[in-house]
Design an enzyme around this catalytic site. Structure first.
Site, mmCIF file in Angstrom:
data_model
loop_
_atom_site.group_PDB
_atom_site.id
_atom_site.type_symbol
_atom_site.label_atom_id
_atom_site.label_comp_id
_atom_site.label_asym_id
_atom_site.label_seq_id
_atom_site.Cartn_x
_atom_site.Cartn_y
_atom_site.Cartn_z
ATOM 1 N N CYS A 80 89.837 55.402 45.597
ATOM 2 C CA CYS A 80 90.306 54.095 46.060
ATOM 3 C C CYS A 80 91.678 53.781 45.454
ATOM 4 C CB CYS A 80 89.257 53.035 45.746
ATOM 5 S SG CYS A 80 89.519 51.507 46.640
ATOM 6 N N HIS A 167 84.102 55.382 48.258
ATOM 7 C CA HIS A 167 83.475 55.438 46.926
ATOM 8 C C HIS A 167 82.279 56.386 46.924
ATOM 9 C CE1 HIS A 167 85.725 52.218 44.905
ATOM 10 N NE2 HIS A 167 85.884 51.760 46.129
ATOM 11 N N GLU A 169 80.645 57.454 44.551
ATOM 12 C CA GLU A 169 79.690 57.120 43.489
ATOM 13 C C GLU A 169 78.653 56.091 43.915
ATOM 14 O OE1 GLU A 169 82.825 56.314 43.690
ATOM 15 O OE2 GLU A 169 83.207 54.267 43.007
#
Ligand code: XMP
Length: 517
Positions: A80, A167, A169
């Site tokens: 990001c 993202h 994660e």
């Protein structure tokens, strides 16, 4: 040991990246995003992740990485803001989107790259950004794009630099774990070396070496962290050298002090010192209603009692002081950036003069300071700490002092202890306890009218709190099954005559905090 370094630019997801990589079996450390990357700091580092940020890359003061980063020859993954930063730093352009992109977005893999090995050509990614890459920097190409044509992943032609706009994660990101795993193993070549067995071995060696023949004093709070630290010290150094000090503030939960003593004895401790300071704490809190004033009063008295009791133990000067500090405690107290930049609540367990003095002498040991809470639990299980302790919800240092809102009295503490006990027992009995990250009752300084039998009742109000979280930094309200909530409420008002009304707290963090004070 191989490790992935994570540069923190202030996103709430940074911790999540660190945890995900650890779950893959690779150690991670988080540094402020602008930290100097010295050779010493880079020892063992096989790759770097630049995290997200609330900043825009062109903002005044927007954080930038150490100028060495891109030339180290180490694989770097920008996530990001990290990807935008990398783009801007290499001469590309970033622009603000007309509409912030948030949530699941389709991504199409547009070119071969080891980051996407085993990932289907189209998948749903998790986006959360207001800016995006407008023009690629020279040398970079897009290897994935979103459905509206924005670069979703970029790769440099000759340097080991990559970025993703999404993202990986976040658990909602399809194939996110695979993408992180491709980076960590395929691209960085890390070994899966972060295991609890290895941690125990290493930490025991380190403890023996540091402590030598000196005594060790560990402050016990009764929570998971200090208990697991006690287990590790006892097993490593033997019961004779380990002194455990437990200060009973009178602000503990029902039967808690007795259970703490029982657990420590079961772990083989022979020097357990319990200081009963209930009267001191209640006296210090008398007349105080302001939350920060109460926290300070508890913190200050804690320090006084601690000093008095440590002197009483007569350990001399050369003892080591052990603490159950976790990795997240270090991050919260300023090791990273962007976290709690100003004091929201004064957590009293981080700055005691005793701790500071011992730190200055180089006689502090913090055997859990590389671990996240879930890793401490795994360590506790490996060391034979009872499951009821290992899976126990967190409990704040100031205890019921911040859960009896307004002025704290013994009567109110007793009523709250009784209500909380009903609540927690019922959660366990109904199989809800382990689905909740933290649950507790709060006594509000509000009385309301009710009726019991035919008699008017004017009782206190108890609020029940239950939250889902991973580290307490953010929290969602637990979606409590309504029938259980109603039954537990009735049990509390039936069994605790001082309580006339029960409410459920439906606030997430932010904007609320987990505790009420
Ligand atoms: P808040 O209320 O800040 O709490 O959202 C986040 C987590 O921290 C715990 N907490 C504390 N823990 N000393 C502690 O050891 C403190 O002073 C303290 N205040 C809050 C809280 O229970 C939650 O788990």
């Amino acid at each position: 040991m191989d490790q992935i370094l994570i540069l923190d630019y202030g996103s709430q997801y940074t911790q999540l990246i660190a945890r995900r990589v650890r779950e893959l079996g690779v150690y991670t450390d988080i540094l402020p995003g602008d930290a100097e990357l010295t050779d010493e700091r880079l020892a063992g580092v096989k790759g770097v992740v630049m995290g997200g940020s609330p900043w825009s890359v062109y903002d005044d003061g927007a954080p930038v990485p150490d100028g060495r980063l891109y030339g180290l020859g180490l694989p770097v993954l920008g996530v990001c803001y990290g990807a935008q930063r990398m783009t801007a730093d290499h001469g590309g352009a970033v622009a603000t989107l007309a509409d912030r992109e948030y949530g699941k977005r389709p991504v199409r893999v547009a070119g071969p790259d080891p980051l996407f090995d085993g990932v289907p050509p189209e998948f749903l990614s998790w986006m959360s950004h207001g800016d995006s890459i407008e023009r690629l920097a020279p040398g970079f190409r897009a290897v994935a794009v979103t459905d509206n044509g924005i670069p979703a992943a970029i790769v440099h032609d000759s340097l080991p630099l990559r970025g993703v706009q999404f993202h990986p994660e976040v658990s909602h990101c399809e194939h996110g774990t695979r993408i992180l795993s491709n980076f960590v193993f395929g691209i960085c070549g890390c070994e899966r070396s972060w295991t609890m067995e290895r941690y125990i071995d290493e930490e025991r060696g380190r403890l023996r070496e540091r402590v030598g023949g000196s005594p060790v004093l560990l402050l016990i709070s009764g929570g998971v962290d200090s208990t697991v630290a006690a287990a590790l010290l006892l097993e490593t150094l033997g019961a004779e050298r380990v002194h455990l000090l437990y200060i009973d503030t009178g602000l503990m939960r029902k039967d808690e002090s007795v259970e703490v003593m029982r657990t420590l004895n079961a772990l083989g401790a022979s020097h357990v010192h319990r200081a009963d300071a209930e009267a001191d704490f209640l006296a210090a809190l008398a007349g105080l209603t302001d939350p920060e004033a109460k926290r300070h009063a508890i913190g200050d008295l804690f320090i006084t009692v601690q000093r008095r009791e440590v002197e009483r133990l007569g350990l001399g000067d050369d003892y080591f002081l052990a603490q159950g500090t976790l990795y997240t405690d270090l991050i919260e107290s300023g090791k990273g950036v962007g976290k709690q930049a100003h004091v929201i609540k004064s957590h009293h367990n981080v700055r005691s003069p005793l701790v500071e003095a011992k730190r200055a002498e180089g006689r502090i040991i913090e055997p859990l300071d590389r671990l996240y809470k879930d890793e401490v639990r795994a360590l506790g299980r490996a060391l034979g700490v009872p499951e009821a302790v290992v899976s126990r919800h967190p409990f704040p240092g100031p205890g019921l002092g911040v859960r009896v809102l307004g002025e704290v009295t013994k009567e109110k503490c007793d009523a709250l202890r009784a209500a909380d006990d009903v609540y927690i027992r019922e959660l366990r009995a109904r199989g809800l306890y382990d689905r909740i990250w933290q649950a507790f009752a709060v006594l509000l300084p509000v009385r309301s009218v009710g009726v019991a039998g035919d008699v008017r009742r004017y009782g206190w109000t108890v609020a029940l709190r239950a939250v889902a979280s991973t580290d307490g930094m953010t929290a969602d309200v637990f979606e409590f099954p309504m029938r259980d909530l109603l039954e537990i409420s009735a049990m509390i008002t039936n069994r605790v005559p001082e309580v006339g009304r029960v409410v459920y707290d439906v606030s997430s963090k932010p904007p609320a905090t987990i505790e009420w004070e």
